[in-house]
Design an enzyme around this catalytic site. Structure first.
Site, mmCIF file in Angstrom:
data_model
loop_
_atom_site.group_PDB
_atom_site.id
_atom_site.type_symbol
_atom_site.label_atom_id
_atom_site.label_comp_id
_atom_site.label_asym_id
_atom_site.label_seq_id
_atom_site.Cartn_x
_atom_site.Cartn_y
_atom_site.Cartn_z
ATOM 1 N N ILE A 116 0.817 -1.221 0.000
ATOM 2 C CA ILE A 116 0.000 0.000 0.000
ATOM 3 C C ILE A 116 0.847 1.265 0.000
ATOM 4 C CG2 ILE A 116 -1.979 -1.060 1.132
ATOM 5 C CD1 ILE A 116 -0.987 0.021 3.788
ATOM 6 N N SER A 171 5.355 2.735 -0.621
ATOM 7 C CA SER A 171 6.767 2.390 -0.694
ATOM 8 C C SER A 171 7.594 3.655 -0.699
ATOM 9 C CB SER A 171 7.060 1.566 -1.956
ATOM 10 O OG SER A 171 6.791 2.339 -3.121
ATOM 11 N N PHE A 173 12.880 3.843 2.371
ATOM 12 C CA PHE A 173 13.024 3.033 3.579
ATOM 13 C C PHE A 173 12.629 1.588 3.330
ATOM 14 C CE2 PHE A 173 8.726 4.538 3.360
ATOM 15 C CZ PHE A 173 7.979 3.422 3.651
ATOM 16 N N SER A 199 8.978 -0.776 2.070
ATOM 17 C CA SER A 199 7.591 -0.820 1.619
ATOM 18 C C SER A 199 6.654 -1.014 2.798
ATOM 19 C CB SER A 199 7.395 -1.963 0.612
ATOM 20 O OG SER A 199 8.241 -1.806 -0.507
ATOM 21 N N LYS A 247 5.307 -2.145 8.033
ATOM 22 C CA LYS A 247 6.377 -1.375 7.394
ATOM 23 C C LYS A 247 7.664 -2.193 7.440
ATOM 24 C CE LYS A 247 8.813 3.038 8.027
ATOM 25 N NZ LYS A 247 8.832 4.294 8.820
ATOM 26 N N ASP A 270 10.410 15.811 9.856
ATOM 27 C CA ASP A 270 10.011 15.468 8.487
ATOM 28 C C ASP A 270 8.503 15.620 8.321
ATOM 29 O OD1 ASP A 270 10.547 14.788 5.870
ATOM 30 O OD2 ASP A 270 10.541 12.636 6.220
#
Length: 916
Positions: A577, A579, A582, A584, A599, A704
């Site tokens: 769902i 990517s 880091f 997917s 994750k 971030d």
């Protein structure tokens, strides 16, 4: 004849002595005093302590004595001569003794000397630029040390105490601190402080420098704002108070007195915490009358921190007030109120110290309970404070206070769900009819009373042995026996099921998700790696070791999954769902039918492991409705690093926000966000970031913030995600220097100039996100290649062009500079006008405030959240702090345009960190 002659001689002697005293009184130096000069008690015993007067005798320098019921104190002060009102005091709290040498003037400066060891208790700076030639007192009240060229080496105006005099400019950051009392001129707990935007009255609630604001000049009914420039200094004259701008021309705020006299005024912070303007008009023949007050703030006694003592209930009555204790409290012997049931109020300093000294294994929650102050109370500190949370339930507010050792109580407003924590020291509360809140005070139950000393000791021993120790030992023995029997039964059962074969897989475990320690998490991961390495080196099976490892449970950790668990939950990692660099993200389903997002980290280098551990350390320790929940982790012997999160059905914000016209409605999950939904996203994301910055034990910088890291669900849930780049700050850290982290397009200027990076970097990134939410597209079209068919119907500006595309923050600035009448034109055209104009204006103005170039001028995230949900007035964006947006938009920084920072203006979608 002898007696009359003796009386005549005595009379003449008294007249002679009296005339000498009067002559001495008339010889007080005027304006100047020259070194060397030593002043003792006998030097001015007949001049009421005065040893120097200004030319017109407006002010005098004196050793000023004050008396109360306990003692007499002496201070070296400058006085308004007629009223004997101190306007400056040299000592920092030391009481002077009227013996030996008190004050000495030398070529090195001015000093107060202890009469016993002759050490200086106070002195002017030791390293003056030149030798002192004179001490001068002016009619402005300024006391100065002069050099041979009459240049000022030191001035009392450089170090004011509690008074601002006519002609003296008080700079930003230099406080006026009230005296403890009229009889003790040592520094007290109240101060007037000038900031870059306002003048504030504050109360110091702790010795570590915590202050609570209770009055602001900008909020006074008599103040008028005349400019949006930065405040530079504050002055007072016969007509009013003025906050002067940094260009020495404009006035930012003006407050005029109703007094029509032309006499000079002075501003004094009195011991009660009130700021007063006093008229210096007085007759020299009058008795020592107090200078009349022509203006005072705050007006009501109940707006002061302690009109009724700690926890006292203040009720306004016409122009006065009355005091009593709240229903569950009684009058304390030392003043103020205390719980009537005898429970104790915690001492924050001692509580925090005890908590810090506790080890993680032995730390226990203090037995706090809460006592209500009533449902219709107000608090002076909440008027200018920003709530730690808003639109939340009362139990959540209570839990925040319980988790903070410096919190001594909280206020909760039912109307807005706002939560205000009270730290360190509590002032008076006020009976309120508007803006009311429910108040609660943290209490500790007192230890039970005991009989006589000898009886108490014996009784305690018996109670401990028979009431605690023996039952505990019995419970431990019984538990151990049951555990042994259960293990033996399981081993027999395994043997029957496996036919005597060794097991090749570990038993699956699902631990409870809860609050844990990042240190324990990292140690657990490290030990897991170490054990797997040791097993591989042995070359044999490690069934026994694995079984023992399975029995280890660390309370508070997220669930520990094996790779096989998650491979099965995701059906072989096939349902992807999302990517990025880091790795997917896959959709999965746990055995309990819970849908999760898995994750899987692909970057297994040191950076990947660092981000993995950071993510656990951050999100595993914080819990908030607007932060994504970590359900579990996987770090098994196959060196797979996997995080398991709660599933957010609508994915990340960018998937619903940056939709092209052709894709709108194509995917049911990613329907166009309506304005009300966008506003909800703004508020929810702001509250999540505010919690990271202010609601945790340690401040957390996300580093971030962008739409890709804001998750949505079908029920309107908004959650901040992806903490791989987050930074945890220790309590003593206010900022940090670090390598650049984040995403281009959202990076604050300080990341690019090696300036200290604080939580205001997240505020800047969030401001960029707010503008993208308003417009429904990336701020720079070059950053969003997936919208080729979107028409640009917003305002254009030649100053806002970036490689031929509009740079939206510059466009928003232009609209704001035009008076804000066109804010609604900034909204995503796909909404076709379905947006509230007032709400749009609020979001845009908040966003621009977040983008101020100077990080210190950006609002805190708690304030951002409050402004967005309407519980706080929106601040005014400062145009001079936003001018750099035009340069950024034009792409001319590299060409030499002037700016305090340099950044790539027109950039591609390449990011400093991978997509998240």
């Amino acid at each position: 004849m002898a007696l009359p002659y003796l009386l005549l001689c005595s009379s003449m002697l008294l007249l002679l002595v009296g005339s000498n005293w009067k002559a001495a009184a008339r010889t007080v130096p005027v304006e100047y005093l020259y070194p060397p000069y030593n002043l003792t008690y006998f030097s001015f015993v007949d001049t009421n302590g005065v040893f120097l007067r200004s030319p017109n005798a407006t002010f005098s320098a004196a050793v000023y004595g004050t008396s109360d019921d306990t003692q007499t104190r002496f201070f070296f002060s400058i006085l308004h001569d007629v009223s004997r009102t101190p306007v400056w005091t040299a000592t920092a709290g030391a009481t002077l003794l009227m013996q030996s040498v008190l004050l000495s003037l030398t070529t090195s400066g001015l000093a107060l000397t202890d009469p016993y060891d002759h050490s200086a208790t106070w002195s002017t700076p030791a390293a003056l630029a030149a030798p002192v030639t004179a001490l001068r007192l002016l009619d402005t009240g300024e006391l100065a040390l002069l050099d041979a060229a009459n240049g000022t080496l030191w001035s009392s105006f450089h170090d004011p105490t509690d008074t601002l005099l006519h002609g003296h400019a008080l700079p930003v950051g230099v406080p006026l601190t009230a005296a403890v009392s009229d009889h003790n001129l040592s520094p007290g707990a109240y101060r007037l402080i000038l900031t870059a935007t306002d003048a504030l009255l504050q109360w110091q609630t702790s010795t570590n420098g915590s202050f609570v604001t209770y009055w602001a000049l900008s909020s006074d009914a008599a103040s008028v704002q005349q400019s949006n420039r930065t405040v530079h200094s504050m002055m007072v004259n016969a007509s009013g108070i003025y906050l002067l701008a940094d260009n020495d021309i404009d006035t930012v705020f003006t407050l005029l007195f109703t007094d029509s006299s032309t006499s000079n005024k002075l501003l004094k912070v009195d011991p009660s915490g009130r700021l007063r303007a006093l008229s210096m008009a007085s007759s020299r023949t009058a008795a020592r009358a107090t200078l009349p007050t022509v203006w005072a703030a705050p007006v009501s006694d109940c707006d002061l921190p302690l009109p009724c003592g700690s926890l006292g209930l203040c009720t306004p009555v016409n122009n006065a007030s009355s005091c009593k204790c709240p229903g569950a409290f009684s009058t304390h012997t030392t003043g103020g109120c205390s719980p009537a049931d005898g429970s104790a109020l915690p001492v924050p300093a001692q509580t925090c110290l005890a908590n810090n000294a506790s080890s993680p294994s032995s730390e226990k929650a203090a037995p706090y309970s809460y006592m209500s102050l009533g449902d219709d109370v107000g608090y002076f500190g909440s008027k200018f404070a920003v709530p730690v949370t808003a639109d939340d339930a009362l139990p959540a507010c209570r839990d925040l206070c319980s988790a903070n050792c410096s919190c001594v109580g909280f206020l909760y407003k039912n109307s807005s769900g706002s939560c205000f924590l009270l730290h360190d020291q509590i002032g008076s509360v006020v009976r309120a009819t508007t803006d009311v809140a429910a108040g609660f005070i943290k209490t500790l139950q007192p230890p039970p009373s005991s009989p006589g000393h000898g009886e108490s000791s014996a009784l305690s021993s018996i109670t401990i042995i028979f009431g605690i120790v023996l039952p505990t030992l019995a419970a431990v023995v019984i538990t151990f026996l049951l555990y042994v029997l259960a293990v033996q039964w399981l081993k027999k059962r395994r043997g029957g099921l496996d036919g005597g074969k060794k097991k090749k897989k570990k038993k699956k475990k699902h631990g409870r998700h809860g609050r844990g320690s990042s240190w324990f998490m990292m140690m657990s991961l490290s030990s897991s790696r170490a054990s797997s390495n040791a097993s591989s080196e042995k070359g044999g099976d490690s069934e026994e070791d694995d079984d023992e490892d399975d029995e280890i449970l660390i309370p508070g950790l997220p669930a520990r999954f094996t790779f096989a668990d998650l491979e099965k939950a995701t059906k072989g990692f096939k349902s992807e769902i999302g990517s990025g660099g880091f790795g997917s993200v896959y959709r999965g389903e746990l055995p309990d039918r819970t849908t999760v997002a898995v994750k899987r980290m692909n970057n297994l280098g040191s950076q990947g492991r660092r981000e993995f551990l950071t993510e656990i350390a951050v999100i595993g320790n914080v819990h908030h409705v607007n932060l994504v929940k970590l359900r579990g982790i996987c770090a098994d012997q196959s060196r797979q690093l996997i995080l398991v999160y709660e599933f957010m059905s609508r994915g990340s914000l960018d998937q619903s926000l940056f939709l092209s016209r052709s894709s709108t409605g194509a995917n049911k999950k990613n329907v166009l966000l309506e304005w009300s939904e966008r506003l909800g996203v703004c508020v929810g994301a702001a509250r999540g970031l505010a919690y990271l910055h202010a609601g945790c034990d340690r401040k957390i910088l996300h580093c971030d913030v962008k739409p890709e890291n804001i998750l949505l669900d079908d029920r309107g849930g908004v959650k901040i995600a992806d903490f791989g780049l987050a930074k945890l700050l220790s309590p003593e850290q206010s900022g940090l220097f670090t390598t650049m982290r984040g995403t281009r397009g959202y990076l604050a200027p300080e990341w690019l100039t090696n300036a200290p990076v604080t939580d205001k970097a997240d505020v800047y990134s969030f401001g960029m996100v707010l503008l993208e939410i308003v417009r429904g597209s990336k701020n720079s079209r070059l950053l969003q290649q997936q919208q080729p068919d979107e028409e640009d119907t917003g305002s254009t500006s030649s100053d806002g062009r970036c490689g031929g595309s509009n740079y939206f923050p510059a466009v928003a600035l232009e609209v704001h500079e035009e008076g804000g009448r066109r804010y609604v034109e900034l909204v995503d055209p796909r909404l076709e006008g379905r947006a509230n104009a007032a709400e749009v204006a609020r979001v845009v103005r908040v966003a621009l405030c977040c983008l101020h170039e100077d990080a210190s001028l950006r609002p805190a995230m708690t304030a951002v959240a409050a402004m967005l949900d309407g519980s706080m007035e929106v601040c005014e964006p400062r145009k001079e702090q936003l001018a750099y947006l035009r340069i950024y938009g034009r792409g001319t920084v590299a060409g030499g345009a002037s700016s305090s920072w340099s950044a790539p203006s027109c950039v591609s979608a390449q990011q400093l960190s991978a997509p998240r």
